[in-house]
Design a protein around this motif. Structure first.
Motif, mmCIF file in Angstrom:
data_model
loop_
_atom_site.group_PDB
_atom_site.id
_atom_site.type_symbol
_atom_site.label_atom_id
_atom_site.label_comp_id
_atom_site.label_asym_id
_atom_site.label_seq_id
_atom_site.Cartn_x
_atom_site.Cartn_y
_atom_site.Cartn_z
ATOM 1 N N HIS A 136 61.124 12.620 9.804
ATOM 2 C CA HIS A 136 61.214 13.982 9.278
ATOM 3 C C HIS A 136 60.110 14.183 8.238
ATOM 4 O O HIS A 136 59.542 13.215 7.726
ATOM 5 C CB HIS A 136 62.597 14.245 8.670
ATOM 6 C CG HIS A 136 62.865 13.439 7.430
ATOM 7 N ND1 HIS A 136 63.374 12.160 7.470
ATOM 8 C CD2 HIS A 136 62.665 13.745 6.124
ATOM 9 C CE1 HIS A 136 63.492 11.700 6.255
ATOM 10 N NE2 HIS A 136 63.056 12.640 5.403
ATOM 11 N N ASP A 137 59.824 15.470 7.947
ATOM 12 C CA ASP A 137 58.747 15.780 6.988
ATOM 13 C C ASP A 137 59.301 15.872 5.571
ATOM 14 O O ASP A 137 60.424 16.331 5.359
ATOM 15 C CB ASP A 137 58.103 17.116 7.348
ATOM 16 C CG ASP A 137 57.284 16.987 8.613
ATOM 17 O OD1 ASP A 137 57.191 15.833 9.113
ATOM 18 O OD2 ASP A 137 56.782 18.009 9.104
ATOM 19 N N GLU A 138 58.515 15.419 4.606
ATOM 20 C CA GLU A 138 58.891 15.531 3.194
ATOM 21 C C GLU A 138 57.706 16.074 2.403
ATOM 22 O O GLU A 138 56.551 15.838 2.765
ATOM 23 C CB GLU A 138 59.297 14.150 2.646
ATOM 24 C CG GLU A 138 60.794 13.897 2.697
ATOM 25 C CD GLU A 138 61.158 12.525 2.139
ATOM 26 O OE1 GLU A 138 60.387 11.973 1.338
ATOM 27 O OE2 GLU A 138 62.233 12.008 2.536
ATOM 28 N N GLN A 139 58.008 16.805 1.287
ATOM 29 C CA GLN A 139 56.933 17.267 0.396
ATOM 30 C C GLN A 139 56.623 16.170 -0.614
ATOM 31 O O GLN A 139 57.541 15.631 -1.238
ATOM 32 C CB GLN A 139 57.377 18.508 -0.383
ATOM 33 C CG GLN A 139 57.483 19.788 0.410
ATOM 34 C CD GLN A 139 56.146 20.293 0.932
ATOM 35 O OE1 GLN A 139 55.839 20.125 2.092
ATOM 36 N NE2 GLN A 139 55.350 20.925 0.084
ATOM 37 N N THR A 140 55.369 15.836 -0.777
ATOM 38 C CA THR A 140 55.001 14.914 -1.863
ATOM 39 C C THR A 140 54.860 15.735 -3.139
ATOM 40 O O THR A 140 54.759 16.970 -3.086
ATOM 41 C CB THR A 140 53.664 14.211 -1.558
ATOM 42 O OG1 THR A 140 52.677 15.203 -1.352
ATOM 43 C CG2 THR A 140 53.792 13.322 -0.350
ATOM 44 N N PRO A 141 54.866 15.081 -4.355
ATOM 45 C CA PRO A 141 54.694 15.817 -5.614
ATOM 46 C C PRO A 141 53.398 16.615 -5.654
ATOM 47 O O PRO A 141 53.318 17.627 -6.332
ATOM 48 C CB PRO A 141 54.678 14.714 -6.665
ATOM 49 C CG PRO A 141 55.401 13.581 -6.029
ATOM 50 C CD PRO A 141 55.185 13.685 -4.563
ATOM 51 N N GLU A 142 52.365 16.163 -4.922
ATOM 52 C CA GLU A 142 51.104 16.916 -4.911
ATOM 53 C C GLU A 142 51.178 18.115 -3.973
ATOM 54 O O GLU A 142 50.193 18.831 -3.806
ATOM 55 C CB GLU A 142 49.929 16.038 -4.462
ATOM 56 C CG GLU A 142 49.639 14.857 -5.384
ATOM 57 C CD GLU A 142 50.293 13.573 -4.939
ATOM 58 O OE1 GLU A 142 49.989 13.106 -3.826
ATOM 59 O OE2 GLU A 142 51.139 13.047 -5.709
ATOM 60 N N LYS A 194 55.098 12.515 6.591
ATOM 61 C CA LYS A 194 56.131 12.118 7.553
ATOM 62 C C LYS A 194 56.860 10.881 7.037
ATOM 63 O O LYS A 194 56.219 9.938 6.574
ATOM 64 C CB LYS A 194 55.481 11.779 8.896
ATOM 65 C CG LYS A 194 55.517 12.951 9.878
ATOM 66 C CD LYS A 194 55.124 12.500 11.258
ATOM 67 C CE LYS A 194 55.349 13.633 12.248
ATOM 68 N NZ LYS A 194 54.907 13.261 13.584
ATOM 69 N N VAL A 195 58.170 10.874 7.107
ATOM 70 C CA VAL A 195 58.956 9.695 6.714
ATOM 71 C C VAL A 195 59.706 9.200 7.952
ATOM 72 O O VAL A 195 60.392 9.972 8.616
ATOM 73 C CB VAL A 195 59.956 10.039 5.592
ATOM 74 C CG1 VAL A 195 60.813 8.818 5.264
ATOM 75 C CG2 VAL A 195 59.212 10.506 4.367
ATOM 76 N N VAL A 196 59.551 7.917 8.231
ATOM 77 C CA VAL A 196 60.142 7.356 9.442
ATOM 78 C C VAL A 196 61.624 7.077 9.212
ATOM 79 O O VAL A 196 61.988 6.393 8.255
ATOM 80 C CB VAL A 196 59.416 6.060 9.844
ATOM 81 C CG1 VAL A 196 60.051 5.446 11.073
ATOM 82 C CG2 VAL A 196 57.960 6.334 10.073
ATOM 83 N N ASP A 197 62.494 7.622 10.068
ATOM 84 C CA ASP A 197 63.930 7.344 9.967
ATOM 85 C C ASP A 197 64.333 6.204 10.902
ATOM 86 O O ASP A 197 65.230 5.429 10.605
ATOM 87 C CB ASP A 197 64.737 8.581 10.367
ATOM 88 C CG ASP A 197 64.420 9.741 9.441
ATOM 89 O OD1 ASP A 197 64.244 9.469 8.237
ATOM 90 O OD2 ASP A 197 64.316 10.866 9.942
ATOM 91 N N ARG A 198 63.677 6.166 12.003
ATOM 92 C CA ARG A 198 64.081 5.194 13.016
ATOM 93 C C ARG A 198 62.835 4.626 13.673
ATOM 94 O O ARG A 198 61.921 5.372 14.048
ATOM 95 C CB ARG A 198 64.935 5.903 14.060
ATOM 96 C CG ARG A 198 65.432 4.996 15.164
ATOM 97 C CD ARG A 198 66.136 5.799 16.245
ATOM 98 N NE ARG A 198 66.514 4.913 17.326
ATOM 99 C CZ ARG A 198 66.752 5.317 18.562
ATOM 100 N NH1 ARG A 198 66.650 6.595 18.876
ATOM 101 N NH2 ARG A 198 67.093 4.456 19.496
ATOM 102 N N PHE A 199 62.747 3.309 13.764
ATOM 103 C CA PHE A 199 61.657 2.661 14.511
ATOM 104 C C PHE A 199 62.261 1.471 15.247
ATOM 105 O O PHE A 199 62.454 0.411 14.665
ATOM 106 C CB PHE A 199 60.535 2.210 13.562
ATOM 107 C CG PHE A 199 59.264 1.851 14.264
ATOM 108 C CD1 PHE A 199 59.193 0.717 15.071
ATOM 109 C CD2 PHE A 199 58.126 2.650 14.153
ATOM 110 C CE1 PHE A 199 58.030 0.394 15.733
ATOM 111 C CE2 PHE A 199 56.953 2.321 14.823
ATOM 112 C CZ PHE A 199 56.918 1.196 15.615
ATOM 113 N N ASP A 200 62.634 1.666 16.496
ATOM 114 C CA ASP A 200 63.298 0.599 17.251
ATOM 115 C C ASP A 200 62.402 0.118 18.389
ATOM 116 O O ASP A 200 61.702 0.925 19.006
ATOM 117 C CB ASP A 200 64.606 1.101 17.871
ATOM 118 C CG ASP A 200 65.630 1.433 16.800
ATOM 119 O OD1 ASP A 200 65.332 1.191 15.612
ATOM 120 O OD2 ASP A 200 66.699 1.939 17.167
ATOM 121 N N ILE A 201 62.420 -1.168 18.637
ATOM 122 C CA ILE A 201 61.735 -1.711 19.822
ATOM 123 C C ILE A 201 62.749 -2.514 20.631
ATOM 124 O O ILE A 201 63.477 -3.341 20.069
ATOM 125 C CB ILE A 201 60.539 -2.615 19.446
ATOM 126 C CG1 ILE A 201 59.510 -1.828 18.640
ATOM 127 C CG2 ILE A 201 59.885 -3.182 20.688
ATOM 128 C CD1 ILE A 201 58.305 -2.636 18.221
#
Lengths: 150, 345
Positions: A73-79, A84-91
């Motif tokens: 999902h997308d997040e705002q940085t302080p700047e 993009k922040v990864v919620d799930r990364f499965d292999i």
């Protein structure tokens, strides 16, 4: 028939050859007790640092058998920038063929998804254990190597 | 009382001791074979059960005891049961005739010296040859009663092979009998002592023929056609499992030790040291059966050495070797030895 054949010289030469082999260096590596180091380009198990993962989905696109699952999902940085922040990364390692295309496609420098961990002792009792999420991708190989080094 | 002691109790004790030594040797022959063979092929062999894998035969024995005994549904059940016994027992019976050593008081343990063999039969060598060829019935019955094509072909091959190779072998033995003028195994060793020379030196050709025939009779490589893995799965014991298979296995190794022991007695001077007339042997400590077992182990090593070196013969080559080469050679050798004996007289 020659005299040489009658005196069985060939057989004696063969016997001497096999006798010499008794004192030769043995090829067998008694595996769990002694291990060979894999070659530098050997493709072992995965390592991923999720904090540096961009969530760019390049590996997901590169994977020829679609066994990488990414959600972010997308997040705002302080700047005020979008990140993009990864919620799930499965292999799904059950089906992975270790082709290394994901590794080749990863754009993120030295912290990228890599197979060159040199770790190959990934056998498990339950095949569900071969579903690696992002925490396992980060820690499993590291922990095993630490355990091995004491 | 005295007669009971002499003829029942002492032979019984000797029999138990010899049987346990032989079975121990049979078990460890498998270990030695696997280990030496592995070394010759740049491998390690069994090295995990105990130090250097020394407990491997015990582990194997326990495993085979615990295995299921599978009997094929279309087999001849009684003969299927009988065959493994028929191959092991004649091999073990022969050890009742083999002289392991001279009279000895076992380092002063006993007051009167005892002979280190069970019996000294005056036709011992005939009995040995007879019992050794009885073993082939075990193979044939095992192969036939299993009702399997591989077993049956293996059994047929084994019968043909053993019958062919017995002929030159017995003729080779006959040349030794000419030299010693006796059929008793003890007297043959004593004849070598009198001569001051092992019979291998005058009878090297006979020894060579005996060696080849002995390997062929025990169905070992390079003559292991009855159990050729690449053609017949395992040959005559394809349908056997568990302890019955172990009996076949033990029978094969016991037969190897029989051939080695008889070769030791006939050609390598039995319990005698090399060149027994030399004075040096009197000054050294006398260990009763040391030389005998040293020679047997050497002979077993030769068995394994040959196995590691030579590929398997084809069946026609095998028959060629027996009838076209070894048989004429052995007859020639017999005639030569007869002339030498006549010349000496």
């Amino acid at each position: 028939m020659k005299l040489k054949d009658l005196l069985l010289f060939d057989l004696i030469i063969g016997l001497l050859t096999s006798f010499k082999h008794i004192f030769r260096k043995k090829f067998t590596v008694p595996y769990p007790y002694k291990k060979l180091n894999p070659a530098p380009r050997f493709r072992g198990f995965f390592y991923l640092n999720p904090s540096t993962c961009l969530g760019c989905n390049m590996c997901w696109k590169a994977c020829p058998i679609d066994i990488i699952y990414i959600e972010s999902h997308d997040e705002q940085t302080p700047e005020g920038k979008r990140k993009k922040v990864v919620d799930r990364f499965d292999i799904d390692l059950q089906r992975c063929m270790f082709c290394g295309l994901c590794e080749a496609s990863c754009p993120n420098g030295s912290f990228k998804l890599t197979l060159k961990t040199g770790f190959y002792e990934g056998a498990v009792y339950d095949r569900r254990e071969l579903w690696w999420d992002r925490y396992k991708l980060q820690n499993y190989v590291k922990e095993k190597k630490e355990k091995k080094n004491g | 009382m005295n007669i009971l002691f002499l003829y029942v109790i002492i032979p019984a004790i000797k029999g138990i001791v010899i049987l346990s030594i032989v079975l121990f040797l049979v078990a460890y022959a498998t270990y030695i074979e696997r280990r030496v063979l592995a070394f010759m092929q740049a491998r390690l062999g069994p090295n995990l059960a105990g130090p250097q894998g020394i407990l491997q035969p015990i582990a194997d024995g326990v495993k085979l005891l615990a295995k299921e005994d599978i009997i094929p549904s279309s087999s001849q059940k009684f003969l299927h049961f009988l065959a493994p016994i028929l191959i092991l027992v004649p091999a073990l019976v022969i050890f009742g005739l083999v002289p392991f050593g001279d009279a000895s008081n076992l380092f002063g343990l006993l007051k009167n010296p005892i002979t280190l063999y069970i019996t000294d039969v005056n036709v011992a060598i005939l009995l040995v040859v007879g019992f050794a060829s009885l073993g082939v019935y075990g193979l044939i019955l095992g192969g036939w009663s299993s009702n399997s094509k591989y077993s049956f072909i293996g059994a047929l091959r084994s019968a043909a092979q053993v019958v062919s190779y017995e002929v030159p072998q017995v003729i080779a033995i006959a040349s030794v009998l000419l030299l010693s003028s006796s059929l008793s195994l003890v007297k043959i060793v004593e004849a070598q002592k009198e001569m001051g020379l092992w019979f291998i030196f005058p009878g090297f050709l006979a020894f060579f023929i005996y060696l080849v025939c002995g390997i062929a009779e025990t169905n070992r490589l390079p003559f292991d056609l009855p159990e050729a893995e690449s053609e017949l799965v395992a040959g005559y014991h394809t349908e056997y499992s568990g302890m019955k298979f172990a009996f076949f296995f033990m029978g094969e190794y016991a037969n190897m030790i029989v051939v080695s022991s008889v070769a030791t007695v006939l050609f390598l001077g039995g319990w005698l040291p090399p060149f027994p007339s030399l004075k040096i042997w009197h000054s050294l400590p006398q260990i009763p059966v040391f030389w005998f077992f040293a020679k047997v182990l050497l002979f077993l090593f030769i068995y394994i050495w040959l196995r590691a070196t030579f590929p398997r013969y084809r069946f026609d080559q095998l028959m060629d070797l027996a009838w076209k080469w070894l048989l004429p050679l052995s007859i020639l050798n017999l005639v030569l030895v007869a002339f030498i004996k006549w010349g000496i007289k």
